[in-house]
Write a protein that holds these residues in place. Sequence first.
Motif, PDB file in Angstrom:
ATOM      1  N   ALA A 258      33.157  77.567  14.983  1.00 56.80           N
ATOM      2  CA  ALA A 258      33.112  76.148  14.626  1.00 56.80           C
ATOM      3  C   ALA A 258      32.457  75.890  13.270  1.00 56.80           C
ATOM      4  O   ALA A 258      32.753  74.879  12.611  1.00 56.80           O
ATOM      5  N   ALA A 259      31.568  76.775  12.849  1.00 56.52           N
ATOM      6  CA  ALA A 259      30.765  76.533  11.652  1.00 56.52           C
ATOM      7  C   ALA A 259      31.595  76.541  10.378  1.00 56.52           C
ATOM      8  O   ALA A 259      32.587  77.269  10.256  1.00 56.52           O
ATOM      9  N   THR A 260      31.175  75.717   9.438  1.00 54.18           N
ATOM     10  CA  THR A 260      31.729  75.762   8.082  1.00 54.18           C
ATOM     11  C   THR A 260      30.724  76.534   7.227  1.00 54.18           C
ATOM     12  O   THR A 260      30.106  77.463   7.716  1.00 54.18           O
ATOM     13  N   ALA A 261      30.534  76.168   5.985  1.00 49.86           N
ATOM     14  CA  ALA A 261      29.605  76.895   5.119  1.00 49.86           C
ATOM     15  C   ALA A 261      28.162  76.620   5.522  1.00 49.86           C
ATOM     16  O   ALA A 261      27.809  75.505   5.938  1.00 49.86           O
ATOM     17  N   LEU A 262      27.317  77.632   5.408  1.00 49.23           N
ATOM     18  CA  LEU A 262      25.897  77.443   5.672  1.00 49.23           C
ATOM     19  C   LEU A 262      25.334  76.437   4.671  1.00 49.23           C
ATOM     20  O   LEU A 262      25.613  76.503   3.477  1.00 49.23           O
ATOM     21  N   GLY A 263      24.570  75.487   5.186  1.00 51.68           N
ATOM     22  CA  GLY A 263      24.031  74.429   4.351  1.00 51.68           C
ATOM     23  C   GLY A 263      24.936  73.225   4.251  1.00 51.68           C
ATOM     24  O   GLY A 263      24.565  72.204   3.646  1.00 51.68           O
ATOM     25  N   ALA A 264      26.119  73.301   4.882  1.00 53.29           N
ATOM     26  CA  ALA A 264      27.070  72.190   4.839  1.00 53.29           C
ATOM     27  C   ALA A 264      26.780  71.173   5.937  1.00 53.29           C
ATOM     28  O   ALA A 264      26.133  71.474   6.946  1.00 53.29           O
ATOM     29  N   ASP A 265      27.283  69.973   5.744  1.00 53.32           N
ATOM     30  CA  ASP A 265      27.124  68.900   6.722  1.00 53.32           C
ATOM     31  C   ASP A 265      27.735  69.311   8.062  1.00 53.32           C
ATOM     32  O   ASP A 265      28.824  69.884   8.117  1.00 53.32           O
ATOM     33  N   ALA A 266      27.004  69.010   9.148  1.00 50.74           N
ATOM     34  CA  ALA A 266      27.469  69.399  10.487  1.00 50.74           C
ATOM     35  C   ALA A 266      27.630  68.186  11.391  1.00 50.74           C
ATOM     36  O   ALA A 266      27.509  68.300  12.615  1.00 50.74           O
ATOM     37  N   ALA A 267      27.914  67.042  10.795  1.00 57.55           N
ATOM     38  CA  ALA A 267      28.047  65.816  11.583  1.00 57.55           C
ATOM     39  C   ALA A 267      29.167  65.917  12.612  1.00 57.55           C
ATOM     40  O   ALA A 267      29.095  65.312  13.685  1.00 57.55           O
ATOM     41  N   ASP A 268      30.205  66.671  12.315  1.00 54.56           N
ATOM     42  CA  ASP A 268      31.356  66.784  13.221  1.00 54.56           C
ATOM     43  C   ASP A 268      31.301  68.040  14.097  1.00 54.56           C
ATOM     44  O   ASP A 268      32.314  68.432  14.686  1.00 54.56           O
ATOM     45  N   ALA A 269      30.142  68.662  14.192  1.00 55.76           N
ATOM     46  CA  ALA A 269      30.007  69.889  14.984  1.00 55.76           C
ATOM     47  C   ALA A 269      30.187  69.598  16.468  1.00 55.76           C
ATOM     48  O   ALA A 269      29.975  68.471  16.933  1.00 55.76           O
ATOM     49  N   PRO A 270      30.572  70.606  17.246  1.00 55.52           N
ATOM     50  CA  PRO A 270      30.690  70.423  18.696  1.00 55.52           C
ATOM     51  C   PRO A 270      29.355  70.020  19.311  1.00 55.52           C
ATOM     52  O   PRO A 270      28.285  70.296  18.756  1.00 55.52           O
ATOM     53  N   ASP A 271      29.420  69.383  20.471  1.00 59.21           N
ATOM     54  CA  ASP A 271      28.229  68.959  21.186  1.00 59.21           C
ATOM     55  C   ASP A 271      27.521  70.183  21.761  1.00 59.21           C
ATOM     56  O   ASP A 271      28.117  70.945  22.526  1.00 59.21           O
ATOM     57  N   PRO A 272      26.237  70.397  21.427  1.00 57.60           N
ATOM     58  CA  PRO A 272      25.509  71.545  21.971  1.00 57.60           C
ATOM     59  C   PRO A 272      25.479  71.575  23.498  1.00 57.60           C
ATOM     60  O   PRO A 272      25.411  72.649  24.095  1.00 57.60           O
ATOM     61  N   GLU A 273      25.548  70.403  24.130  1.00 58.04           N
ATOM     62  CA  GLU A 273      25.584  70.374  25.594  1.00 58.04           C
ATOM     63  C   GLU A 273      26.833  71.092  26.093  1.00 58.04           C
ATOM     64  O   GLU A 273      26.781  71.854  27.062  1.00 58.04           O
ATOM     65  N   ALA A 274      27.950  70.862  25.419  1.00 59.08           N
ATOM     66  CA  ALA A 274      29.205  71.476  25.833  1.00 59.08           C
ATOM     67  C   ALA A 274      29.243  72.958  25.492  1.00 59.08           C
ATOM     68  O   ALA A 274      29.795  73.765  26.247  1.00 59.08           O
ATOM     69  N   VAL A 275      28.653  73.324  24.362  1.00 64.98           N
ATOM     70  CA  VAL A 275      28.708  74.713  23.919  1.00 64.98           C
ATOM     71  C   VAL A 275      27.716  75.584  24.681  1.00 64.98           C
ATOM     72  O   VAL A 275      28.029  76.729  25.034  1.00 64.98           O
ATOM     73  N   GLU A 276      26.521  75.066  24.952  1.00 66.97           N
ATOM     74  CA  GLU A 276      25.470  75.899  25.536  1.00 66.97           C
ATOM     75  C   GLU A 276      25.139  75.535  26.978  1.00 66.97           C
ATOM     76  O   GLU A 276      25.220  76.385  27.877  1.00 66.97           O
ATOM     77  N   VAL A 277      24.771  74.300  27.230  1.00 69.89           N
ATOM     78  CA  VAL A 277      24.352  73.916  28.580  1.00 69.89           C
ATOM     79  C   VAL A 277      25.489  74.080  29.584  1.00 69.89           C
ATOM     80  O   VAL A 277      25.287  74.569  30.703  1.00 69.89           O
ATOM     81  N   ALA A 278      26.693  73.708  29.197  1.00 68.15           N
ATOM     82  CA  ALA A 278      27.837  73.837  30.103  1.00 68.15           C
ATOM     83  C   ALA A 278      28.114  75.289  30.463  1.00 68.15           C
ATOM     84  O   ALA A 278      28.717  75.579  31.502  1.00 68.15           O
ATOM     85  N   ARG A 279      27.648  76.211  29.617  1.00 68.60           N
ATOM     86  CA  ARG A 279      27.827  77.635  29.901  1.00 68.60           C
ATOM     87  C   ARG A 279      26.674  78.216  30.721  1.00 68.60           C
ATOM     88  O   ARG A 279      26.687  79.386  31.071  1.00 68.60           O
ATOM     89  N   GLY A 280      25.651  77.408  30.963  1.00 69.75           N
ATOM     90  CA  GLY A 280      24.526  77.874  31.768  1.00 69.75           C
ATOM     91  C   GLY A 280      23.202  77.958  31.046  1.00 69.75           C
ATOM     92  O   GLY A 280      22.225  78.473  31.599  1.00 69.75           O
TER      93      GLY A 280
END
Length: 294
Positions: A258-280
């Motif tokens: 999902a990531a673009t360039a390091l240091g780039a804007d991440a306003a449109d990044a996936p929801d951490p709840e969906a990426v991490e919490v939903a996986r356990g």
Amino acid sequence: MRVDCEDCAGCCIDWRPVSPVALDHERRGPRAPLDDTYNLVPLTRDEVREFVDAGLGDVLTPRLWEAAPGEGIEIDGTEVASIHGKPAFFVGMRKPPKPVAPFGIERTWLRACVFLDPDTLQCRIHDSDLYPAECSEYPGHNLVLDKETECERVERIHGGDRLLDDEPPENHQGLLLGPHALGAKLFVHPDPERLDGVVERIQTRSLTAADRAEFVGVAVGSHPGSTEVDDERARDARERTLEADSWAGSAFETWVEAATALGADAADAPDPEAVEVARGAPETPGWDAIRQEN
């Protein structure tokens, strides 16, 4: 020792892309690491084993160092720091790019510890049996050694008060140096010939799961105070690491994709709840809960 970690996580995040000055404290001197990971946390042999036992071996990664010509062992055309002619290494936790907003900046893609909650900037394994001693006592070891802390770097560049008490803790543990570190935190790979191609992949951030499992196995099979490795124990840990399919390892791959360039804007990044919490992933309490406790 008191610190203010709220909205910081400077020690858990590679914030060099958003720093106006160079942060190169890990790459000074003759023993620069082969990788470019910022603030890699060295785990003890027992901690590595506990991660493997918990099915989290897939989030571990090795660190090796450069050596001056003639002072190490050559692998893939690079002189690698060694002990008795065999490569020396640490094992730490991987850092994928995550959408984080430390120090009051906007949400940005920065490499962060695999266990850092991108929303709260709190550790998902804090207060658990897996929480590394190096993390629990930070920045105590720096203070004991009279070395600048990440808290002070953040204060200098972004302001605020992070290091609230600069007295080293009296009962600090886990500061293994010199001979005491051998086989307990600093490991030695017994067969350099098995590492053909690995050093190059470390330098290009292209380590394979098998590469990482190789080092994890050796760490678990190591004997404190010795360069000896128990082959059976190492083989078992290597196999279990290769079989690991943890929430953290799976989330790592999703963040990388999902990531673009390091240091780039991440306003449109996936929801951490969906990426991490939903996986356990364990949820974190948030800072309101911490303030109420204090």
